[in-house]
Design a protein around this motif. Sequence first.
Motif, short mmCIF file in Angstrom:
data_model
loop_
_atom_site.label_atom_id
_atom_site.label_comp_id
_atom_site.label_asym_id
_atom_site.label_seq_id
_atom_site.Cartn_x
_atom_site.Cartn_y
_atom_site.Cartn_z
N MET A 150 -73.57 -93.58 -2.57
CA MET A 150 -72.52 -92.25 -3.05
C MET A 150 -71.58 -92.78 -2.81
SD MET A 150 -75.33 -90.31 -4.12
CE MET A 150 -77.46 -90.56 -3.69
N GLN A 151 -70.74 -93.72 -2.33
CA GLN A 151 -69.46 -93.36 -2.00
C GLN A 151 -68.72 -93.78 -3.15
OE1 GLN A 151 -67.91 -93.81 0.95
NE2 GLN A 151 -70.48 -93.03 2.33
N SER A 152 -67.61 -92.84 -3.06
CA SER A 152 -66.42 -93.15 -4.75
C SER A 152 -67.33 -92.46 -5.55
CB SER A 152 -66.27 -94.31 -4.69
OG SER A 152 -65.62 -95.29 -4.07
N LEU A 153 -68.05 -91.63 -5.38
CA LEU A 153 -68.15 -90.25 -6.31
C LEU A 153 -67.63 -89.51 -7.07
CD1 LEU A 153 -71.27 -90.80 -8.40
CD2 LEU A 153 -72.22 -88.31 -7.57
N ALA A 154 -67.39 -89.17 -8.52
CA ALA A 154 -66.39 -88.44 -8.46
C ALA A 154 -66.64 -86.78 -8.54
CB ALA A 154 -66.19 -88.98 -10.40
N LEU A 155 -67.94 -86.74 -8.80
CA LEU A 155 -68.31 -85.95 -8.39
C LEU A 155 -68.78 -84.60 -6.76
CD1 LEU A 155 -70.83 -84.27 -10.85
CD2 LEU A 155 -67.76 -84.13 -10.57
N ASN A 156 -68.79 -83.90 -6.23
CA ASN A 156 -69.58 -83.17 -4.55
C ASN A 156 -70.45 -83.75 -4.49
OD1 ASN A 156 -67.02 -83.01 -3.63
ND2 ASN A 156 -66.77 -81.02 -3.97
N ILE A 157 -71.31 -84.23 -4.07
CA ILE A 157 -72.67 -84.47 -3.71
C ILE A 157 -73.41 -83.21 -3.21
CG2 ILE A 157 -74.84 -85.91 -3.45
CD1 ILE A 157 -72.37 -88.47 -3.61
N GLY A 187 -82.71 -81.82 -25.50
CA GLY A 187 -81.65 -82.59 -24.55
C GLY A 187 -80.82 -83.43 -25.61
N TYR A 188 -80.78 -85.06 -24.49
CA TYR A 188 -80.55 -85.99 -24.95
C TYR A 188 -80.37 -87.39 -24.91
CZ TYR A 188 -76.06 -88.42 -26.24
OH TYR A 188 -74.50 -89.60 -27.44
N VAL A 189 -81.50 -88.21 -25.84
CA VAL A 189 -81.73 -89.83 -25.66
C VAL A 189 -80.09 -90.77 -25.05
CG1 VAL A 189 -82.89 -91.61 -25.84
CG2 VAL A 189 -84.22 -89.24 -26.19
N ALA A 190 -79.81 -91.24 -24.92
CA ALA A 190 -78.40 -92.13 -24.32
C ALA A 190 -78.81 -93.82 -24.92
CB ALA A 190 -77.57 -92.24 -23.13
N GLN A 191 -78.36 -94.60 -25.02
CA GLN A 191 -78.71 -95.75 -25.48
C GLN A 191 -79.02 -96.75 -23.92
OE1 GLN A 191 -79.58 -97.73 -28.79
NE2 GLN A 191 -79.38 -95.31 -29.02
N LYS A 192 -79.64 -97.18 -24.33
CA LYS A 192 -80.94 -98.27 -23.29
C LYS A 192 -79.05 -98.92 -22.14
CE LYS A 192 -83.22 -100.58 -20.55
NZ LYS A 192 -85.04 -101.44 -20.95
N LEU A 193 -79.14 -98.52 -21.31
CA LEU A 193 -77.57 -99.42 -20.24
C LEU A 193 -76.77 -98.80 -21.05
CD1 LEU A 193 -79.24 -102.81 -19.95
CD2 LEU A 193 -80.13 -100.98 -18.87
N ASP A 194 -76.05 -97.68 -21.73
CA ASP A 194 -75.40 -97.09 -21.78
C ASP A 194 -74.08 -96.00 -21.16
OD1 ASP A 194 -72.51 -96.76 -23.51
OD2 ASP A 194 -73.00 -97.43 -25.02
N ALA A 195 -73.28 -96.48 -20.38
CA ALA A 195 -73.04 -95.72 -19.36
C ALA A 195 -72.15 -94.54 -20.67
CB ALA A 195 -72.12 -95.82 -17.92
N ALA A 196 -71.49 -95.14 -21.25
CA ALA A 196 -70.25 -94.28 -21.69
C ALA A 196 -71.22 -93.21 -23.12
CB ALA A 196 -69.74 -94.87 -22.86
N ASP A 197 -73.17 -93.68 -23.37
CA ASP A 197 -73.23 -92.55 -23.69
C ASP A 197 -74.33 -91.24 -23.01
OD1 ASP A 197 -74.40 -91.29 -26.44
OD2 ASP A 197 -75.92 -92.82 -26.82
N LEU A 198 -74.14 -91.96 -21.96
CA LEU A 198 -75.30 -90.92 -21.29
C LEU A 198 -73.96 -90.20 -20.76
CD1 LEU A 198 -77.72 -91.12 -19.53
CD2 LEU A 198 -76.30 -92.27 -18.15
N LEU A 246 -75.82 -93.82 -13.90
CA LEU A 246 -74.76 -92.08 -13.49
C LEU A 246 -73.76 -92.70 -13.14
CD1 LEU A 246 -75.74 -89.49 -13.52
CD2 LEU A 246 -77.02 -89.65 -11.81
N LYS A 247 -73.00 -93.09 -12.47
CA LYS A 247 -72.21 -93.10 -11.62
C LYS A 247 -70.53 -93.71 -12.21
CE LYS A 247 -70.44 -95.16 -7.19
NZ LYS A 247 -70.37 -95.58 -5.80
N THR A 248 -71.58 -94.54 -13.21
CA THR A 248 -70.39 -94.61 -14.00
C THR A 248 -69.75 -93.80 -14.69
OG1 THR A 248 -70.29 -96.83 -13.60
CG2 THR A 248 -69.59 -96.35 -15.85
N ALA A 249 -70.91 -93.20 -15.59
CA ALA A 249 -71.09 -91.82 -16.60
C ALA A 249 -70.41 -91.02 -15.85
CB ALA A 249 -72.44 -91.59 -17.50
N ILE A 250 -70.95 -90.52 -14.79
CA ILE A 250 -70.05 -88.88 -13.92
C ILE A 250 -68.26 -90.04 -13.48
CG2 ILE A 250 -69.13 -87.91 -11.84
CD1 ILE A 250 -73.21 -88.09 -11.99
N GLN A 251 -67.88 -90.95 -13.07
CA GLN A 251 -66.96 -90.83 -13.45
C GLN A 251 -66.12 -91.00 -14.58
OE1 GLN A 251 -64.79 -91.81 -10.88
NE2 GLN A 251 -63.42 -92.16 -12.58
#
Length: 423
Positions: free
Chosen positions: A299-306, A369-380, A267-272
């Motif tokens: 939670m460090q270096s997350l692209a969005l405020n938390i 909703g949306y189903v992303a391919q497993k382990l694929d942060a880009a699809d997330l 999720l962190k990578t996808a948000i970035q």
Amino acid sequence: MSPNRPLKIVLLSYHNHNGGAAIACGRLHDALEKAGHHVKLLVQEKTGEDPSISLASSPWKKWMAFLRFVAERLYFARFERDKSIRFLFNPGIFGQDISQHPAVQEADIIHLHWVNFGFLSIDSIEKLLQLNKPIFWTLHDMWAFTGGCHHSGSCQSFEQACGHCKFLAKPKSQDLSQQLWAKKNKQFHYPNLHIITCSDWLGNRAKSSSILQRAPIKTIANPIDVNIFQPGDATQAKISLGLNPNKQYLLFVAMRVSAPEKGFSYLKTAIQQWSEQHPDMAKQTELLVVGEISDPDIMQSLALNIHTLGKVQDVSKMILAYQSAAMFITPSLEENLPNTIMEAMACGTPCLGFQVGGIPEMIDHQTNGYVAQKLDAADLCQGITYILPHSFDLGLEARKKVISQYEASIIAQKHLHFYQTSL
């Protein structure tokens, strides 16, 4: 037995409401009672006030329950690969015999749910089977048909005889997993055992297992009360939680946020990636996190405020979290049929998750909703991009699906029909 006579049903669960399996069991208890049946819920550990009956009601019984839990952990400690998998494998050696409990003795139906951590052992489950009463067992993971693991991942040894277990320090053909497989293979083969799985994914795994392949296996989803979990005004929900009503929120929920299997790193990578692609929108978006954060570094270096709500046990507060969110994201790497997805959908919140376990059975890709391919942060990331502009319409479809497939009275009737096949 007359199909119209109220049944005496006893449900067995390790806890009354901590954890997804316990919550699902409690909801089934309520649904079966509303259907007019006599239902008792026996638990090893109880917190709060509800109709469940604690089997550790005295200080002495609580101490014994704790000792069984510790004994299970100490027994496995000498075999475990490392501490990271400590709670991913349960031997099922220590448990209590409840076959003579009055509620069990008088029951027409005995229905097991999640019973590990020293509640029921392999031997004490066999004691229940030996009563020759109809035994139903709702599986919330794979433990019943493996050599000890709750989720085997890509391993398919449970289809044969286990052994060479990846969770053990010294995997070999005759290791602990093979010994426990052999014990279950012998002690779970009773004609009165009926298996319920919450998802087709888990049902298919159970059917392919060497231990349960001869048992009747039926998929019945967990129930939910759609009059409790329902849509609400997003702005008012945000204000109630102290959130900024002018921001949009992505919701992430996990009992332990840092647990590797919950996939927060993806999720962190996808948000970035999403923030880089949509910088203006990212300024108006925050991540809303529910759960215990034992490792703040995650939670460090997350692209969005938390904005963190911590561990939420109050149902009304959890509903506000769902109502506040533009979407619910569950990047879990292993799941059966998550209550959180069902709850979010009931609240009209579209969901985003990986194509794992029962998740694709709940989320209809690009419909609710949306189903992303497993382990694929880009699809997330692509899922976030897809859902945000369509959040309201996807949420309407999500609610429709829950009402038609997971509503409590529908699920209660499916259980009752399966019960009747054994009477």
